[in-house]
Design an enzyme around this catalytic site. Sequence first.
Site, PDB file in Angstrom:
ATOM      1  CE1 TYR A   1      11.250  75.722  70.280  1.00  0.00           C
ATOM      2  CE2 TYR A   1       9.234  75.959  68.988  1.00  0.00           C
ATOM      3  CZ  TYR A   1      10.380  76.508  69.547  1.00  0.00           C
ATOM      4  OH  TYR A   1      10.644  77.831  69.378  1.00  0.00           O
ATOM      5  NE  ARG A  57       2.607  83.795  47.647  1.00  0.00           N
ATOM      6  CZ  ARG A  57       1.583  83.320  46.921  1.00  0.00           C
ATOM      7  NH1 ARG A  57       1.207  82.060  47.018  1.00  0.00           N
ATOM      8  NH2 ARG A  57       0.949  84.099  46.082  1.00  0.00           N
ATOM      9  CG  ASP A  80      11.552  68.788  65.686  1.00  0.00           C
ATOM     10  OD1 ASP A  80      12.752  68.907  65.361  1.00  0.00           O
ATOM     11  OD2 ASP A  80      10.881  69.740  66.137  1.00  0.00           O
TER      12      ASP A  80
END
Length: 409
Positions: free
Chosen positions: A124, A71, A198
């Site tokens: 988005y 992780r 983005d």
Amino acid sequence: MSDDPRPVSPDTASVSLGHEADDHLGSLKPPIYETSTFVFKTAEEGKRFFEVALGLDEAREGEEFGYIYSRLDNPNLRVAEARLAVWEGADDALVFNSGMAAINTVFLTYLRPGDLILYSIPAYGGTAKILESLFTELGVTTRTFRSDADERDLGELIGDAPLAMVYVETPANPTNEIFDIALAGRVAHAHGARLVVDNTFLSPVWQRPLDHDADLVVHSATKYLGGHSDITAGAVCGGAEDIDELRHLRYRLGTTASPATAWMLTRSLETLRIRVEKQTENAIRIAAFLNDHSKVSSVNHLSLLETDEHRKRIYESQCLGPGAMISFEVVGGEEEAFRFLNAMKVVHLAVSLGGTESLASHPWTMSQATMAPETKRLIGVTPGLIRFSVGVEDSEDLIHDLEQALSHV
Ligand SMILES: *Cc1c(COP(=O)(O)O)cnc(C)c1O
């Protein structure tokens, strides 16, 4: 390599960087490290790895570190990240288990109650929604701006609020609206804030926001970076300090990509330029075809900007190519759009984008369904609008399919 002044190009990095065959039993390709944890040689070693990984101490010159827990980090992540960083011209990168995992990890790292975030619209749906729900509830103030906003407009929008972040998605989903990255950077930096871009739609093949003063680049790697519609993944690229900070929160939030996802992404990056160039070549042809078709009332593709001075100037200053996302409006409304979508044979009817296969969808009733009708119209989403992600198929086959589907409109 380190005393070689020639920087490694993304195309070369994509097939070799970050993997040494000698360290992996001579394996030419990176093996997949499907392991949750890593064995320490000694307790002292484990203690030291934790001290540095958790930021309790700095690494010493030349000190070597192994892995602790997947992780936190895993060899497959590091290979994908090293190559992505070269693509975006960044110090470093991080891979996440989706685009939204990447974006939310950035928001949670840098936004605090009372802060202002300025973001571009259209954006988005998932990004706009989380900002307007959870982050607003947590006390973050959000304000939006359109592409025609200049430096003064943005300054007025900020007023004396504590600006923490300017977030720009360009070109924007689904209309290809483009925003001036350098301008957003000047505004953010004048207020001591970060600019996050983005870059999903153009990918680093056609746009490198860090070259235009962005601080962080985020990606839905589900799209062009993954490129085969077979993974969900996300990425963030940026400066070393920011990436270290984000890596800590990725570990705590658990938004880390799996080893298998990182491996798939690594494999996909090898063909990123080849895929995106072919998809873009197809898109330029298709945009020209649609632009001349009597059943099509408008086409949004960056190859068709001749008549628009403002957008063309932005395009020329920051984009290297027009990309492979098109949206276009069929004559009529939802009924005509549905007739077209239901008649397609080669092109699949699905959301998502950036894969090798062409996909078409209906933003009005799908990705933008929860938005108020007035807002949709304001950002150019109409009942007749089709979003089209162009794949690597033969362009004549695609045009033939569009031609026959348009005859049903
Ligand atoms: C798909 C997409 C996202 C979200 O990414 P996921 O991988 O679906 O979580 C964010 N930004 C843009 C521009 C996208 O197209």
